[in-house]
Design an enzyme around this catalytic site. Sequence first.
Site, PDB file in Angstrom:
ATOM      1  N   ILE A  15     -13.747   7.398  19.138  1.00  0.00           N
ATOM      2  CA  ILE A  15     -13.718   7.017  17.729  1.00  0.00           C
ATOM      3  C   ILE A  15     -13.816   8.245  16.827  1.00  0.00           C
ATOM      4  O   ILE A  15     -13.183   8.311  15.766  1.00  0.00           O
ATOM      5  CB  ILE A  15     -14.835   5.997  17.400  1.00  0.00           C
ATOM      6  CG1 ILE A  15     -14.568   5.329  16.049  1.00  0.00           C
ATOM      7  CG2 ILE A  15     -16.203   6.649  17.425  1.00  0.00           C
ATOM      8  CD1 ILE A  15     -13.361   4.438  16.026  1.00  0.00           C
ATOM      9  N   LYS A  69     -20.927   2.235  13.102  1.00  0.00           N
ATOM     10  CA  LYS A  69     -21.414   0.879  13.364  1.00  0.00           C
ATOM     11  C   LYS A  69     -21.510   0.658  14.872  1.00  0.00           C
ATOM     12  O   LYS A  69     -20.741   1.251  15.634  1.00  0.00           O
ATOM     13  CB  LYS A  69     -20.520  -0.161  12.683  1.00  0.00           C
ATOM     14  CG  LYS A  69     -19.077  -0.209  13.201  1.00  0.00           C
ATOM     15  CD  LYS A  69     -18.938  -1.120  14.421  1.00  0.00           C
ATOM     16  CE  LYS A  69     -17.643  -0.946  15.097  1.00  0.00           C
ATOM     17  NZ  LYS A  69     -17.575  -1.670  16.372  1.00  0.00           N
TER      18      LYS A  69
END
Length: 308
Positions: A14, A90
């Site tokens: 990510i 997150k």
Amino acid sequence: MSELRIAIVGFGKIARDQHVGAIAVVQGATLAAVASRNASLPGLPHFATIEELLEQGPPIDAVSLCTPPQVRRAQAATALAAGKHVMLEKPPGIGVAELDPLIAMAAEAKRTLFATWHSRYAPAVEPARQWLATRRLKSVHINWKEDVRVWHPGQTWIWEPGGLGVFDPGINALSILTRILPQPVFVTAAELAFPANCQAPIAANLTLTDIGGLPVTAEFDFRQTGPQSWDILVDTDGGQMKLSRGARIMAVDGKVVADAPDEEYRELYRRFVALTATGMSDVDLAPLRLVADAFLLGKRTLVEPFVD
């Protein structure tokens, strides 16, 4: 405005796919260093741990924590104690209560703590929120299904306690839901499917409602192959609204009314830069609370072991 010098801590998929490119194009942000045990970025100072970064690294103003959630609380506390602003990928942590001390630390230090929900910055989210604000809602259904082997290859942490399993993508849908609905929702029932060799669910079905009794259902599954499904359908007195492709597209009764390129992570960093200019924090825990309640209320079943 001076540049916000940011270090990425945890340099997995990510971080490489989203964070590096976003920082590169956001005005007022610059990538100054990377801290990771397993990866680096050519041309940038690299350190194995956040402690090494803070002790030996170049001057920085902020850290973006892209490590697995099981270790983020301690890293965030270390960064705040060193006077740095903190962005949390997150989910912001492995539990709800562990965020409270971080919020207090940030406030005392007058530093920003930003618990990010990147899916809230998908281009159709705000148009959907505004459209729903003037309608009477009848029902909501979430269909959020993807192939874990495609999106999380070899990421064993996701199956450990605190890794969330299918709620890692599912919480994206819940972050959108809690943004677009006019009333807060809460979980009333849940069914969680755990692989026999894992500590986190591979699929989940949730039943939720709001204070007015709005029926809300959600289906999450990590076993989807072929086309992936990231859809939210809302039936209203003004027609059916559908968010698709992770809320990139909004349609009403089949007619597309919003469709724009994805700039979720660019918007996250624009928000982070703006917050740090004032020292304000943004920590909305509503999506994480829903996941925690799903674990509390969930009826658990064992399914076949997961093999990556």
